[in-house]
Scaffold this motif. Structure first.
Motif, mmCIF file in Angstrom:
data_model
loop_
_atom_site.group_PDB
_atom_site.id
_atom_site.type_symbol
_atom_site.label_atom_id
_atom_site.label_comp_id
_atom_site.label_asym_id
_atom_site.label_seq_id
_atom_site.Cartn_x
_atom_site.Cartn_y
_atom_site.Cartn_z
ATOM 1 N N ALA A 19 33.810 54.387 15.321
ATOM 2 C CA ALA A 19 34.512 54.683 16.572
ATOM 3 C C ALA A 19 34.275 56.135 16.999
ATOM 4 O O ALA A 19 34.094 56.420 18.188
ATOM 5 C CB ALA A 19 36.006 54.411 16.412
ATOM 6 N N LEU A 20 34.266 57.047 16.041
ATOM 7 C CA LEU A 20 34.029 58.454 16.372
ATOM 8 C C LEU A 20 32.622 58.684 16.902
ATOM 9 O O LEU A 20 32.413 59.504 17.803
ATOM 10 C CB LEU A 20 34.290 59.338 15.147
ATOM 11 C CG LEU A 20 35.748 59.487 14.725
ATOM 12 C CD1 LEU A 20 35.843 60.223 13.399
ATOM 13 C CD2 LEU A 20 36.557 60.182 15.798
ATOM 14 N N TRP A 23 31.780 58.556 20.706
ATOM 15 C CA TRP A 23 32.103 59.693 21.569
ATOM 16 C C TRP A 23 31.491 61.004 21.095
ATOM 17 O O TRP A 23 31.298 61.925 21.887
ATOM 18 C CB TRP A 23 33.622 59.876 21.645
ATOM 19 C CG TRP A 23 34.315 58.767 22.337
ATOM 20 C CD1 TRP A 23 34.861 57.657 21.754
ATOM 21 C CD2 TRP A 23 34.513 58.627 23.730
ATOM 22 N NE1 TRP A 23 35.403 56.848 22.716
ATOM 23 C CE2 TRP A 23 35.208 57.422 23.951
ATOM 24 C CE3 TRP A 23 34.168 59.404 24.829
ATOM 25 C CZ2 TRP A 23 35.568 56.974 25.204
ATOM 26 C CZ3 TRP A 23 34.536 58.965 26.087
ATOM 27 C CH2 TRP A 23 35.222 57.770 26.263
ATOM 28 N N TYR A 32 31.969 65.654 12.939
ATOM 29 C CA TYR A 32 31.682 65.156 14.281
ATOM 30 C C TYR A 32 31.899 66.274 15.299
ATOM 31 O O TYR A 32 32.887 66.999 15.235
ATOM 32 C CB TYR A 32 32.598 63.981 14.618
ATOM 33 C CG TYR A 32 32.490 62.870 13.602
ATOM 34 C CD1 TYR A 32 31.586 61.839 13.784
ATOM 35 C CD2 TYR A 32 33.259 62.875 12.451
ATOM 36 C CE1 TYR A 32 31.459 60.831 12.844
ATOM 37 C CE2 TYR A 32 33.150 61.870 11.503
ATOM 38 C CZ TYR A 32 32.246 60.857 11.709
ATOM 39 O OH TYR A 32 32.114 59.857 10.774
ATOM 40 N N VAL A 40 40.682 62.022 26.035
ATOM 41 C CA VAL A 40 39.846 61.370 25.031
ATOM 42 C C VAL A 40 40.083 62.011 23.671
ATOM 43 O O VAL A 40 40.190 61.327 22.653
ATOM 44 C CB VAL A 40 38.362 61.415 25.431
ATOM 45 C CG1 VAL A 40 37.464 60.927 24.303
ATOM 46 C CG2 VAL A 40 38.135 60.594 26.689
ATOM 47 N N ARG A 41 40.165 63.340 23.628
ATOM 48 C CA ARG A 41 40.439 64.050 22.375
ATOM 49 C C ARG A 41 41.727 63.550 21.741
ATOM 50 O O ARG A 41 41.771 63.236 20.546
ATOM 51 C CB ARG A 41 40.547 65.553 22.637
ATOM 52 C CG ARG A 41 40.919 66.366 21.407
ATOM 53 C CD ARG A 41 41.344 67.768 21.765
ATOM 54 N NE ARG A 41 42.625 67.735 22.452
ATOM 55 C CZ ARG A 41 42.972 68.585 23.419
ATOM 56 N NH1 ARG A 41 42.136 69.510 23.835
ATOM 57 N NH2 ARG A 41 44.162 68.500 23.974
ATOM 58 N N GLU A 43 43.279 60.678 22.253
ATOM 59 C CA GLU A 43 43.132 59.278 21.849
ATOM 60 C C GLU A 43 42.319 59.169 20.550
ATOM 61 O O GLU A 43 42.663 58.387 19.660
ATOM 62 C CB GLU A 43 42.476 58.451 22.950
ATOM 63 C CG GLU A 43 43.360 58.247 24.171
ATOM 64 C CD GLU A 43 44.588 57.402 23.871
ATOM 65 O OE1 GLU A 43 44.503 56.472 23.062
ATOM 66 O OE2 GLU A 43 45.642 57.695 24.466
ATOM 67 N N LEU A 44 41.255 59.946 20.441
ATOM 68 C CA LEU A 44 40.478 59.953 19.205
ATOM 69 C C LEU A 44 41.327 60.440 18.032
ATOM 70 O O LEU A 44 41.290 59.867 16.943
ATOM 71 C CB LEU A 44 39.233 60.838 19.348
ATOM 72 C CG LEU A 44 38.103 60.304 20.203
ATOM 73 C CD1 LEU A 44 37.027 61.370 20.382
ATOM 74 C CD2 LEU A 44 37.517 59.039 19.596
ATOM 75 N N TRP A 45 42.110 61.480 18.260
ATOM 76 C CA TRP A 45 42.941 62.015 17.184
ATOM 77 C C TRP A 45 44.023 61.008 16.773
ATOM 78 O O TRP A 45 44.341 60.891 15.589
ATOM 79 C CB TRP A 45 43.558 63.346 17.574
ATOM 80 C CG TRP A 45 44.281 63.975 16.424
ATOM 81 C CD1 TRP A 45 45.604 64.251 16.334
ATOM 82 C CD2 TRP A 45 43.705 64.392 15.178
ATOM 83 N NE1 TRP A 45 45.888 64.801 15.111
ATOM 84 C CE2 TRP A 45 44.738 64.901 14.387
ATOM 85 C CE3 TRP A 45 42.409 64.376 14.663
ATOM 86 C CZ2 TRP A 45 44.529 65.390 13.096
ATOM 87 C CZ3 TRP A 45 42.204 64.862 13.374
ATOM 88 C CH2 TRP A 45 43.251 65.360 12.615
ATOM 89 N N ALA A 47 43.658 57.781 16.778
ATOM 90 C CA ALA A 47 42.943 56.810 15.941
ATOM 91 C C ALA A 47 42.667 57.384 14.555
ATOM 92 O O ALA A 47 42.805 56.690 13.549
ATOM 93 C CB ALA A 47 41.639 56.393 16.615
ATOM 94 N N VAL A 48 42.297 58.657 14.506
ATOM 95 C CA VAL A 48 42.017 59.302 13.223
ATOM 96 C C VAL A 48 43.277 59.373 12.369
ATOM 97 O O VAL A 48 43.258 59.017 11.183
ATOM 98 C CB VAL A 48 41.418 60.716 13.435
ATOM 99 C CG1 VAL A 48 41.376 61.499 12.140
ATOM 100 C CG2 VAL A 48 40.028 60.612 14.045
#
Length: 103
Positions: A19-20, A23, A32, A40-41, A43-45, A47-48
């Motif tokens: 997933a990472l 992006w 990464y 987006v940052r 949302e990614l965080w 998920a992490v």
């Protein structure tokens, strides 16, 4: 406005690594780098942090402070960013020892 971010994700599931890479570029294993918007940052965080159980994850992104960046950490093996007079320092646990009190 997009800005550069760096995420280090150690001992995380393969699906999160995949997933990472949608992006961000995986410049070395588990590191990464990319330019994304704040949304987006975040949302990614999210998920992490949801997938970092026994691992360690760190996010570094630009911020309006003296150092010019902010750190976020997740996971059970994480080091704790602490604020000391406006500067971010890192505190960490050693086996059998308590975390040092910065004050």
């Amino acid at each position: 406005m997009p800005s550069m971010i760096v995420i280090s994700a150690t001992a995380v599931p393969d699906h999160l690594r995949g997933a990472l890479t949608r992006w961000l570029l995986e410049v070395t294993p588990e590191l990464y780098v990319g330019t994304v918007s704040a949304r987006v940052r975040d949302e990614l965080w999210a998920a992490v942090t949801a997938c970092t159980n026994d691992g360690l994850s760190v996010l570094a992104h630009p911020a309006d402070n003296e150092q010019g960046f902010q750190l976020r950490t997740a996971g059970t093996r994480r080091r704790e960013p602490i604020d000391l007079d406006g500067l971010t320092l890192i505190a960490f646990h050693r086996e059998g020892q308590e975390m040092a009190n910065p004050l």
